[in-house]
Design a protein around this motif. Structure first.
Motif, short mmCIF file in Angstrom:
data_model
loop_
_atom_site.label_atom_id
_atom_site.label_comp_id
_atom_site.label_asym_id
_atom_site.label_seq_id
_atom_site.Cartn_x
_atom_site.Cartn_y
_atom_site.Cartn_z
N GLU A 27 0.84 -1.21 0.00
CA GLU A 27 0.00 0.00 0.00
C GLU A 27 0.87 1.25 0.00
OE1 GLU A 27 -3.50 2.13 2.69
OE2 GLU A 27 -2.62 0.22 3.31
N VAL A 28 1.96 1.19 0.77
CA VAL A 28 2.87 2.33 0.82
C VAL A 28 3.45 2.61 -0.57
CG1 VAL A 28 5.10 3.14 1.68
CG2 VAL A 28 3.47 2.06 3.24
N LYS A 29 3.87 1.54 -1.25
CA LYS A 29 4.43 1.70 -2.59
C LYS A 29 3.39 2.26 -3.56
CE LYS A 29 7.95 -1.91 -2.22
NZ LYS A 29 8.44 -3.21 -2.73
N GLU A 30 2.15 1.79 -3.39
CA GLU A 30 1.08 2.26 -4.27
C GLU A 30 0.80 3.74 -4.03
OE1 GLU A 30 -0.11 0.54 -6.61
OE2 GLU A 30 -1.60 1.99 -7.32
N ILE A 31 0.84 4.13 -2.76
CA ILE A 31 0.62 5.53 -2.42
C ILE A 31 1.72 6.41 -3.01
CG2 ILE A 31 0.67 7.18 -0.49
CD1 ILE A 31 -0.80 5.05 1.17
N GLU A 32 2.95 5.94 -2.88
CA GLU A 32 4.07 6.70 -3.43
C GLU A 32 3.98 6.79 -4.95
OE1 GLU A 32 7.31 4.50 -1.81
OE2 GLU A 32 7.52 5.81 -0.07
N LYS A 33 3.46 5.73 -5.56
CA LYS A 33 3.31 5.72 -7.01
C LYS A 33 2.25 6.71 -7.45
CE LYS A 33 2.25 2.61 -10.86
NZ LYS A 33 1.87 1.22 -11.23
N VAL A 34 1.11 6.71 -6.73
CA VAL A 34 0.00 7.61 -7.07
C VAL A 34 0.43 9.06 -6.91
CG1 VAL A 34 -2.29 8.39 -6.36
CG2 VAL A 34 -1.80 5.95 -6.52
N ASP A 35 1.20 9.33 -5.85
CA ASP A 35 1.60 10.70 -5.56
C ASP A 35 3.01 11.02 -6.03
OD1 ASP A 35 -0.69 11.73 -4.50
OD2 ASP A 35 -0.26 11.07 -2.47
N LYS A 75 -9.68 10.33 4.09
CA LYS A 75 -8.83 9.46 4.92
C LYS A 75 -7.69 8.88 4.09
CE LYS A 75 -9.03 5.49 8.03
NZ LYS A 75 -9.90 4.45 8.64
N LYS A 76 -7.99 8.47 2.87
CA LYS A 76 -6.95 7.93 1.99
C LYS A 76 -5.90 8.99 1.67
CE LYS A 76 -9.87 4.46 -0.28
NZ LYS A 76 -10.49 4.03 -1.57
N GLN A 77 -6.37 10.20 1.42
CA GLN A 77 -5.44 11.29 1.12
C GLN A 77 -4.56 11.61 2.33
OE1 GLN A 77 -4.38 12.56 -1.42
NE2 GLN A 77 -3.67 14.65 -1.05
N PHE A 78 -5.16 11.53 3.50
CA PHE A 78 -4.38 11.74 4.73
C PHE A 78 -3.25 10.71 4.83
CE2 PHE A 78 -4.17 9.60 8.94
CZ PHE A 78 -3.26 10.46 9.55
N ARG A 79 -3.56 9.47 4.53
CA ARG A 79 -2.55 8.42 4.62
C ARG A 79 -1.45 8.64 3.58
NH1 ARG A 79 -5.24 2.57 5.40
NH2 ARG A 79 -3.08 2.14 6.00
N ARG A 80 -1.84 9.08 2.39
CA ARG A 80 -0.84 9.35 1.35
C ARG A 80 0.14 10.43 1.80
NH1 ARG A 80 -5.59 9.74 -2.16
NH2 ARG A 80 -5.95 7.73 -3.15
N LEU A 81 -0.44 11.55 2.27
CA LEU A 81 0.40 12.68 2.66
C LEU A 81 1.25 12.36 3.88
CD1 LEU A 81 -2.01 15.72 2.15
CD2 LEU A 81 -0.05 15.07 0.75
N SER A 82 0.68 11.66 4.84
CA SER A 82 1.43 11.35 6.06
C SER A 82 2.63 10.47 5.76
CB SER A 82 0.52 10.67 7.09
OG SER A 82 0.01 9.45 6.59
N ILE A 83 2.50 9.60 4.75
CA ILE A 83 3.63 8.76 4.35
C ILE A 83 4.68 9.60 3.62
CG2 ILE A 83 4.32 6.90 2.78
CD1 ILE A 83 1.67 5.52 3.52
N ALA A 103 1.08 18.87 10.87
CA ALA A 103 -0.01 19.62 10.24
C ALA A 103 -1.00 18.67 9.57
CB ALA A 103 0.56 20.60 9.21
N VAL A 104 -0.48 17.65 8.90
CA VAL A 104 -1.34 16.66 8.24
C VAL A 104 -2.15 15.88 9.27
CG1 VAL A 104 -1.33 14.54 6.87
CG2 VAL A 104 0.13 16.46 6.21
N ALA A 105 -1.48 15.46 10.34
CA ALA A 105 -2.16 14.68 11.38
C ALA A 105 -3.24 15.52 12.07
CB ALA A 105 -1.14 14.20 12.41
N LYS A 106 -2.94 16.79 12.31
CA LYS A 106 -3.91 17.67 12.96
C LYS A 106 -5.14 17.89 12.08
CE LYS A 106 -4.35 22.28 15.02
NZ LYS A 106 -3.66 23.56 15.30
N ALA A 107 -4.90 18.06 10.78
CA ALA A 107 -6.01 18.27 9.84
C ALA A 107 -6.95 17.07 9.83
CB ALA A 107 -5.46 18.53 8.44
N TRP A 108 -6.38 15.88 9.80
CA TRP A 108 -7.21 14.68 9.79
C TRP A 108 -7.94 14.50 11.12
CZ3 TRP A 108 -10.23 11.63 7.54
CH2 TRP A 108 -10.58 10.39 8.07
#
Length: 263
Positions: A27-35, A75-83, A103-108
């Motif tokens: 999932e981490v690799k997929e997130i990095e790929k998407v972003d 929530k998915k976007q939060f996980r992408r950015l936090s990674i 900042a990302v954690a606080k926003a979520w």
């Protein structure tokens, strides 16, 4: 015979944990790929840029989503950015990456809470309402002046941008009021504390005075008695009043002078 441990069950558990870990890494690799278009450095700079203190008050802007985005997608976007901005993945700029991650954690945290999400949506709706009112007033003024009522906010993109700008201002204004109230509460708390401390100190002094007064009562009574005793002992004997001469025995009155008679 002794029973042997259920090794197959342990092996199944270990295999299951390994599968979970693989799924997470995948999932981490997929997130990095998407972003891949949003590099960690760019995201960190965006979240730490000058003015970010107020810009990051808008959780939708921090997570780069619109208010209409479903919560699950947020929530998915939060996980992408936090990674992407996690300090462990950006050791060369740990301080900034930590700030961005916070900042990302606080926003979520704000948006995942029902009350927080509702409050944010109210701000967005207020911004929309004010922008719509502003558009109406602009058109009314132009019409009154006999000019074309076409304005730049007729373009949906520019209208959304106007809403975005006003939304940021409302979030900033809300934060300013919150800080003012916080300072006011702190000042009032300090005032009450000093007042209570003053009352306690006065009460302490009153108790101390009463204690000392009571402790010295016997001494004061003894001192007064000694004073009275010494006063009586040192008082002089009374002196008899002198007896008038005419009241003394054998006193002869002198003859009265007779006036001289003239012929």
């Amino acid at each position: 015979m002794e029973e042997k441990p259920a090794e197959p069950a342990q092996e199944d558990g270990a295999a299951q944990n390994e599968d979970v870990l693989k799924a997470f890494l995948s999932e981490v690799k997929e997130i990095e790929k998407v972003d891949s278009r949003l590099t960690p450095g760019q995201q960190i700079e965006r979240l730490c840029r000058p003015g970010a203190t107020y810009a990051n008050l808008n959780p939708f802007d921090v997570l780069q989503v619109t208010p209409e985005t479903p919560l699950e997608e947020i929530k998915k976007q939060f996980r992408r950015l936090s990674i992407l901005v996690h300090p462990d993945k950006n050791p060369d700029d740990a301080e900034k990456s930590q700030k961005a991650f916070d900042a990302v954690a606080k926003a979520w945290k704000v948006l995942e809470n029902e009350e927080g999400y509702k409050r944010c949506m109210e701000i967005v709706e207020e911004a929309k309402g004010r922008t719509e009112q502003m558009v109406k007033e602009k058109k009314k003024k132009l019409k009154k002046e006999g000019k074309s009522s076409n304005i730049e906010e007729d373009d949906p993109v520019k209208f959304d941008h106007a809403v975005y700008v006003l939304t940021m201002k409302l979030f900033a204004d809300l934060e300013r009021k919150r800080k003012e109230q916080e300072m006011k509460n702190a000042h009032e708390k300090k005032r009450k504390h000093l007042e209570e401390e003053g009352e306690k100190e006065k009460e302490k002094e009153d108790k101390e005075w009463a204690k000392n007064f009571e402790a010295s009562r016997a001494q004061r009574v003894d001192s007064w008695r000694s004073f009275q005793t010494n006063k009586k002992a040192s008082a002089p004997a009374p002196v008899a009043a002198p007896v008038p001469a005419r009241a003394r025995p054998g006193f002869l009155k002198p003859p009265k002078n007779k006036p001289e008679q003239r012929h």
